[in-house]
Write a protein that holds these residues in place. Structure first.
Motif, PDB file in Angstrom:
ATOM      1  N   SER A 142       0.836  -1.200   0.000  1.00 24.89           N
ATOM      2  CA  SER A 142       0.000   0.000   0.000  1.00 24.89           C
ATOM      3  C   SER A 142       0.870   1.248   0.000  1.00 24.89           C
ATOM      4  CB  SER A 142      -0.912  -0.008   1.232  1.00 24.89           C
ATOM      5  OG  SER A 142      -0.146  -0.010   2.418  1.00 24.89           O
ATOM      6  N   GLY A 143       0.227   2.406  -0.166  1.00 27.69           N
ATOM      7  CA  GLY A 143       0.967   3.657  -0.292  1.00 27.69           C
ATOM      8  C   GLY A 143       1.822   3.987   0.915  1.00 27.69           C
ATOM      9  N   SER A 144       1.394   3.585   2.111  1.00 24.49           N
ATOM     10  CA  SER A 144       2.167   3.902   3.316  1.00 24.49           C
ATOM     11  C   SER A 144       3.515   3.186   3.351  1.00 24.49           C
ATOM     12  CB  SER A 144       1.352   3.550   4.561  1.00 24.49           C
ATOM     13  OG  SER A 144       1.008   2.174   4.561  1.00 24.49           O
ATOM     14  N   LEU A 199       2.820 -16.238  -3.470  1.00 28.22           N
ATOM     15  CA  LEU A 199       2.942 -14.826  -3.088  1.00 28.22           C
ATOM     16  C   LEU A 199       1.719 -14.050  -3.560  1.00 28.22           C
ATOM     17  CD1 LEU A 199       4.623 -12.427  -1.980  1.00 28.22           C
ATOM     18  CD2 LEU A 199       5.598 -12.194  -4.279  1.00 28.22           C
ATOM     19  N   THR A 200       1.108 -13.343  -2.622  1.00 24.89           N
ATOM     20  CA  THR A 200      -0.018 -12.451  -2.903  1.00 24.89           C
ATOM     21  C   THR A 200       0.340 -11.058  -2.423  1.00 24.89           C
ATOM     22  OG1 THR A 200      -1.665 -14.213  -2.717  1.00 24.89           O
ATOM     23  CG2 THR A 200      -2.444 -11.979  -2.366  1.00 24.89           C
ATOM     24  N   THR A 201      -0.142 -10.041  -3.120  1.00 24.91           N
ATOM     25  CA  THR A 201       0.106  -8.671  -2.693  1.00 24.91           C
ATOM     26  C   THR A 201      -1.127  -7.824  -2.951  1.00 24.91           C
ATOM     27  OG1 THR A 201       1.676  -6.819  -2.812  1.00 24.91           O
ATOM     28  CG2 THR A 201       1.027  -7.845  -4.901  1.00 24.91           C
ATOM     29  N   TYR A 202      -1.153  -6.659  -2.343  1.00 26.30           N
ATOM     30  CA  TYR A 202      -2.225  -5.695  -2.611  1.00 26.30           C
ATOM     31  C   TYR A 202      -1.625  -4.288  -2.625  1.00 26.30           C
ATOM     32  CZ  TYR A 202      -2.100  -5.598   2.555  1.00 26.30           C
ATOM     33  OH  TYR A 202      -1.708  -5.532   3.864  1.00 26.30           O
ATOM     34  N   GLY A 203      -2.295  -3.386  -3.363  1.00 17.85           N
ATOM     35  CA  GLY A 203      -1.904  -1.983  -3.371  1.00 17.85           C
ATOM     36  C   GLY A 203      -1.027  -1.547  -4.516  1.00 17.85           C
ATOM     37  N   THR A 204      -0.759  -2.414  -5.479  1.00 18.85           N
ATOM     38  CA  THR A 204       0.171  -2.045  -6.554  1.00 18.85           C
ATOM     39  C   THR A 204      -0.516  -1.520  -7.809  1.00 18.85           C
ATOM     40  OG1 THR A 204       0.163  -4.292  -7.463  1.00 18.85           O
ATOM     41  CG2 THR A 204       1.814  -3.786  -5.781  1.00 18.85           C
ATOM     42  N   GLY A 205      -1.838  -1.711  -7.907  1.00 18.39           N
ATOM     43  CA  GLY A 205      -2.512  -1.412  -9.168  1.00 18.39           C
ATOM     44  C   GLY A 205      -3.213  -0.072  -9.233  1.00 18.39           C
ATOM     45  N   LYS A 265     -10.720   4.472  -4.437  1.00 15.00           N
ATOM     46  CA  LYS A 265     -10.930   3.525  -3.342  1.00 15.00           C
ATOM     47  C   LYS A 265     -11.655   2.261  -3.781  1.00 15.00           C
ATOM     48  CE  LYS A 265     -12.509   3.007   1.397  1.00 15.00           C
ATOM     49  NZ  LYS A 265     -13.003   3.663   2.618  1.00 15.00           N
ATOM     50  N   ALA A 266     -12.726   2.397  -4.563  1.00 16.58           N
ATOM     51  CA  ALA A 266     -13.493   1.207  -4.969  1.00 16.58           C
ATOM     52  C   ALA A 266     -12.601   0.217  -5.703  1.00 16.58           C
ATOM     53  CB  ALA A 266     -14.679   1.618  -5.838  1.00 16.58           C
ATOM     54  N   ALA A 267     -11.795   0.724  -6.624  1.00 21.10           N
ATOM     55  CA  ALA A 267     -10.894  -0.165  -7.363  1.00 21.10           C
ATOM     56  C   ALA A 267      -9.756  -0.634  -6.470  1.00 21.10           C
ATOM     57  CB  ALA A 267     -10.339   0.553  -8.586  1.00 21.10           C
ATOM     58  N   GLY A 268      -9.254   0.275  -5.611  1.00 18.17           N
ATOM     59  CA  GLY A 268      -8.126  -0.063  -4.757  1.00 18.17           C
ATOM     60  C   GLY A 268      -8.437  -1.159  -3.747  1.00 18.17           C
ATOM     61  N   CYS A 269      -9.710  -1.226  -3.328  1.00 23.59           N
ATOM     62  CA  CYS A 269     -10.081  -2.251  -2.344  1.00 23.59           C
ATOM     63  C   CYS A 269     -10.269  -3.624  -2.979  1.00 23.59           C
ATOM     64  CB  CYS A 269     -11.350  -1.823  -1.602  1.00 23.59           C
ATOM     65  SG  CYS A 269     -11.047  -0.460  -0.435  1.00 23.59           S
ATOM     66  N   GLN A 270     -10.228  -3.680  -4.289  1.00 25.17           N
ATOM     67  CA  GLN A 270     -10.236  -4.959  -4.999  1.00 25.17           C
ATOM     68  C   GLN A 270      -8.891  -5.257  -5.647  1.00 25.17           C
ATOM     69  OE1 GLN A 270     -12.887  -6.967  -4.766  1.00 25.17           O
ATOM     70  NE2 GLN A 270     -13.831  -5.369  -3.484  1.00 25.17           N
ATOM     71  N   ASP A 271      -7.918  -4.401  -5.366  1.00 18.81           N
ATOM     72  CA  ASP A 271      -6.598  -4.502  -6.004  1.00 18.81           C
ATOM     73  C   ASP A 271      -5.736  -5.524  -5.258  1.00 18.81           C
ATOM     74  OD1 ASP A 271      -4.249  -4.080  -7.398  1.00 18.81           O
ATOM     75  OD2 ASP A 271      -3.737  -2.250  -6.273  1.00 18.81           O
ATOM     76  N   ILE A 272      -6.025  -6.782  -5.497  1.00 20.42           N
ATOM     77  CA  ILE A 272      -5.315  -7.898  -4.844  1.00 20.42           C
ATOM     78  C   ILE A 272      -4.852  -8.841  -5.941  1.00 20.42           C
ATOM     79  CG2 ILE A 272      -5.487  -9.765  -3.163  1.00 20.42           C
ATOM     80  CD1 ILE A 272      -8.038  -8.184  -2.131  1.00 20.42           C
ATOM     81  N   ASN A 314       5.562  -2.239  -6.479  1.00 22.26           N
ATOM     82  CA  ASN A 314       5.549  -0.774  -6.500  1.00 22.26           C
ATOM     83  C   ASN A 314       4.406  -0.301  -5.611  1.00 22.26           C
ATOM     84  OD1 ASN A 314       5.904   1.923  -7.135  1.00 22.26           O
ATOM     85  ND2 ASN A 314       4.747   1.789  -9.060  1.00 22.26           N
ATOM     86  N   PRO A 315       4.659   0.117  -4.373  1.00 19.35           N
ATOM     87  CA  PRO A 315       3.592   0.448  -3.431  1.00 19.35           C
ATOM     88  C   PRO A 315       2.878   1.749  -3.797  1.00 19.35           C
ATOM     89  CG  PRO A 315       5.736   0.964  -2.476  1.00 19.35           C
ATOM     90  CD  PRO A 315       6.004   0.274  -3.776  1.00 19.35           C
ATOM     91  N   ARG A 316       1.527   1.683  -3.796  1.00 18.43           N
ATOM     92  CA  ARG A 316       0.768   2.868  -4.208  1.00 18.43           C
ATOM     93  C   ARG A 316      -0.577   3.007  -3.509  1.00 18.43           C
ATOM     94  NH1 ARG A 316      -0.517   2.294 -10.157  1.00 18.43           N
ATOM     95  NH2 ARG A 316      -1.220   4.446  -9.893  1.00 18.43           N
ATOM     96  N   GLY A 317      -1.279   1.878  -3.264  1.00 18.28           N
ATOM     97  CA  GLY A 317      -2.712   1.970  -3.043  1.00 18.28           C
ATOM     98  C   GLY A 317      -3.202   1.714  -1.627  1.00 18.28           C
ATOM     99  N   TYR A 318      -4.372   1.066  -1.559  1.00 18.16           N
ATOM    100  CA  TYR A 318      -5.111   0.827  -0.323  1.00 18.16           C
ATOM    101  C   TYR A 318      -4.633  -0.454   0.387  1.00 18.16           C
ATOM    102  CZ  TYR A 318      -8.404   4.658  -0.907  1.00 18.16           C
ATOM    103  OH  TYR A 318      -8.969   5.906  -1.004  1.00 18.16           O
ATOM    104  N   THR A 319      -5.273  -0.740   1.553  1.00 17.27           N
ATOM    105  CA  THR A 319      -4.895  -1.891   2.387  1.00 17.27           C
ATOM    106  C   THR A 319      -6.117  -2.779   2.625  1.00 17.27           C
ATOM    107  OG1 THR A 319      -3.303  -0.442   3.495  1.00 17.27           O
ATOM    108  CG2 THR A 319      -3.732  -2.573   4.528  1.00 17.27           C
ATOM    109  N   PRO A 320      -6.482  -3.599   1.659  1.00 17.00           N
ATOM    110  CA  PRO A 320      -7.670  -4.469   1.795  1.00 17.00           C
ATOM    111  C   PRO A 320      -7.336  -5.808   2.455  1.00 17.00           C
ATOM    112  CG  PRO A 320      -6.848  -4.611  -0.444  1.00 17.00           C
ATOM    113  CD  PRO A 320      -5.922  -3.669   0.284  1.00 17.00           C
TER     114      PRO A 320
END
Length: 625
Positions: A48-50, A85-91, A99-106, A128-134
């Motif tokens: 995620s972005g943080s 390996l799974t990640t979230y927040g890169t898309g 937010k709507a797209a970021g919360c499905q960005d897994i 590449n960290p950018r997005g939300y934390t779902p």
């Protein structure tokens, strides 16, 4: 004795691999050992972005530190590990509009399978960290990517709280637990605040996993490989699939090797084995229980019927779990022909073995995996020396070795999750490890002819709870080389006191100990090989509450006493052969009833070297109900 000891280790590893592998003794003596399986695991990395914050120490961003830690653990993964390996927040970015797209960005970047270190490194380095934390949705997706059955784990690394709930991460973990999913979720909080720490701790506790706190990049680099080691070591049953019959008639014919069946409680199943003239067969049934098993007593009984229909083991050999020993596999061995008996003594032919599983009213009736281990011991050479006479059980310690502390600083080790994955200890020494609530781990120590094993465990105190909730048992069971439950002890700890488990010891291992096979202290120690030390911790109160999070440290002191003596000399069984066809080595063919006397494959459990002495592992202990 080095050659004999090496062959013993090789034979043990061969028989435990979970497939009917038949290889030449030369290949095995050179170390061609089969590999062990590991529980499948999915690593979930926060991108995620943080994670762009440059506060991880040494001038690193959080993402840089996470990549470094992940790459280190990838380098250390066993070649046979099954890791994804799974990640979230890169898309997406982290704006409100996204937010709507970021919360499905897994994204599942690497499917769970045999480890591909190059692909994992590439995926981690490309984050590449950018997005939300779902977190909640990421846990659901990670769980879906893991196998549907068997022990498996998720390791989640996050630097903050879920920013997309619902679904709340803790509720997702609780729902997975309610579904009976045999899965643990371990969480690592990387520079998190109190709110995120509470959320990640709840996720871990809901499934019996652990929460770990990493305040900076260096700490994360030390913690993450250990967390992954722990996730990989859950017990995974293995063996050639076999269907035992409900009646002795038409029981499947088994060769030497390891097999896998399943049984409910109560239930009895039957299997048959051909015993060549002068040989002995050791038949072990092991019921695999979940690590956080419920209360109640669990029984496994193995019986044997001779070629003429006679009952060779009147009450059967019974192993017991319960009363402080919950979570250990329930394992016992039958051996035929008998030595100290008036029947079933020197008879060749087809024997039928039974495995009976039952539990008391508290134990439940769930279907459990059952591992079956068949081992064949040839006769001694004519006129061959069988070695010293049987050990005496006289004296205050029933003839068992007195424990002598080996001294020295503890060496950190990580126990394995099953017999096949047991961590090999080099012999006498002091070792340290840690356990989570309900976890059982295994170590193995090679004990040569003429030697005796003793060990002591000191565990705790438990730093993870207070009051009655802090009370935990620390238990141990010692298994002979063929998994026969030999002896056990247990003690209790709390938040202030340690558990000092009384030492467990054997008599010297001698071939002629079988002459006293009715003696539970002497008889089981009649074949040299790897002895298995199982260690377990479990909370003693509030059984309906989630497992205690965190780890309990313990110290294992091991002493192998005595000088090795000459090994007995076995003959090569007439008509035996080395069968290295892929059909027998693949480990997936079902055993079927057969009327033919099966000789090929007997050496799958026995390494035969003329004139060098030979190896076999085992002896059962008779327990009467």
């Amino acid at each position: 004795m080095a050659k004999t000891t090496g062959l013993i280790r090789a034979a043990s590893a061969l028989a435990l691999v979970g497939a009917l592998l038949v290889v030449t003794p030369v290949a095995y003596a050179e170390g061609n050992k089969p590999s062990a399986d590991y529980a499948p695991m999915m690593l979930v990395l926060d991108a995620s972005g943080s994670m762009t914050e440059a506060d991880a120490g040494n001038g690193q961003t959080r993402m840089d530190a996470a990549k470094q830690a992940a790459n280190t653990l990838i380098d250390e993964l066993p070649a046979q590990a099954k890791v994804g390996l799974t990640t979230y927040g890169t898309g997406t970015g982290s704006t409100d509009a996204e937010k709507a797209a970021g919360c499905q960005d897994i994204q599942v970047l690497n499917e769970v399978g045999k480890v591909n270190k190059t692909a994992l490194h590439d995926a981690v380095n490309g984050l590449n960290p950018r997005g939300y934390t779902p977190i909640g949705n990421a846990l659901k997706k990670a769980a879906e990517a893991l196998p549907d059955e068997g022990p498996r784990s998720i390791v989640l690394v996050s630097d903050g709280i879920d920013t997309c709930a619902p679904p709340p991460p803790c509720e997702v973990a609780q729902e997975l637990a309610k579904q009976g999913v045999d899965m643990r979720i371990h969480t690592v909080g990387f520079q998190v605040d109190a709110q995120a720490r509470e959320q990640l701790t709840c996720v871990a506790q809901a499934t019996g996993g652990n929460y770990y706190d990493a305040a900076d990049g260096n700490t994360l680099g030390g913690i993450l490989p250990r967390v992954v080691d722990r996730a990989l070591r859950d017990y995974e049953p293995r063996g050639i699939p076999v269907d035992g019959t409900a009646e002795p008639k038409n029981a499947p014919l088994l060769k030497a090797g390891q097999y896998l069946d399943s049984m409910k409680s109560p239930e009895t199943k039957y299997y048959s084995v051909d015993v060549p003239k002068g040989a002995r067969v050791y038949f072990t049934g092991t019921v695999v229980l979940p690590s956080a098993t419920t209360d109640g007593y669990k029984y496994t009984t193995v019986g044997a019927i001779g070629p003429d229909g006679q009952d060779c083991l009147v009450a059967g050999d019974t192993a017991l779990a319960g009363d402080g020993f919950e979570g250990f596999p329930v394992s016992t061995t039958a051996k035929v022909p008998l030595v100290d008996s008036s029947s079933c003594t020197q008879q060749e032919g087809r024997y039928t073995f039974s495995i009976e599983r039952k539990e008391d009213a508290l134990g439940g009736d769930e279907v459990r995996p059952v591992e079956i281990f068949v081992f064949v011991e040839p006769p001694l050479k004519k006129g061959g020396d069988s070695g010293p006479q049987a050990a005496s059980s006289d004296g205050a310690n029933n003839g068992k070795a007195e424990f002598v502390a080996p001294g020295g600083d503890p060496v950190a080790v990580t126990g394995g999750g099953s017999f096949a994955d047991a961590t090999a200890l080099p012999g006498s020494g002091t070792y340290s490890d840690s356990l989570r609530d309900g976890e059982t781990v295994f170590y193995k120590v090679n004990v040569d002819w003429g030697q005796a094993l003793s060990y002591r465990i000191t565990a705790g105190p438990n730093p993870n709870a207070t009051g009655l909730d802090a009370m935990m048992s620390a238990g141990t069971i010692l298994y002979t080389p063929l998994r026969e439950d030999y002896d056990r002890n247990v003690s209790v700890m709390d938040s202030k006191t340690i558990a000092e488990v009384r030492p467990v010891s054997t008599t010297p291992v001698l071939y002629n100990n079988r002459e006293a096979e009715g003696n539970p202290y002497v008889g089981p120690n009649s074949v040299a090989g790897d002895y298995y030390i199982g260690i377990n911790t479990r909370r003693r109160f509030s059984e309906t509450q989630p497992p205690i999070s965190g780890e309990v440290p313990f110290k294992l002191e091991v002493s192998v006493a005595g000088e090795p003596v000459a090994a007995p000399e076995y003959v090569e069984l007439e008509g035996s052969s080395f069968d290295t066809t892929s059909e027998n080595a693949g480990g997936h063919e079902r055993a079927k009833p057969s009327s033919a006397l099966v000789w090929a494959g007997l050496v799958a459990g026995v390494v035969l070297v003329a004139g060098a002495g030979t190896t076999l592992l085992v002896l059962s202990r008779r327990r009467r109900r």
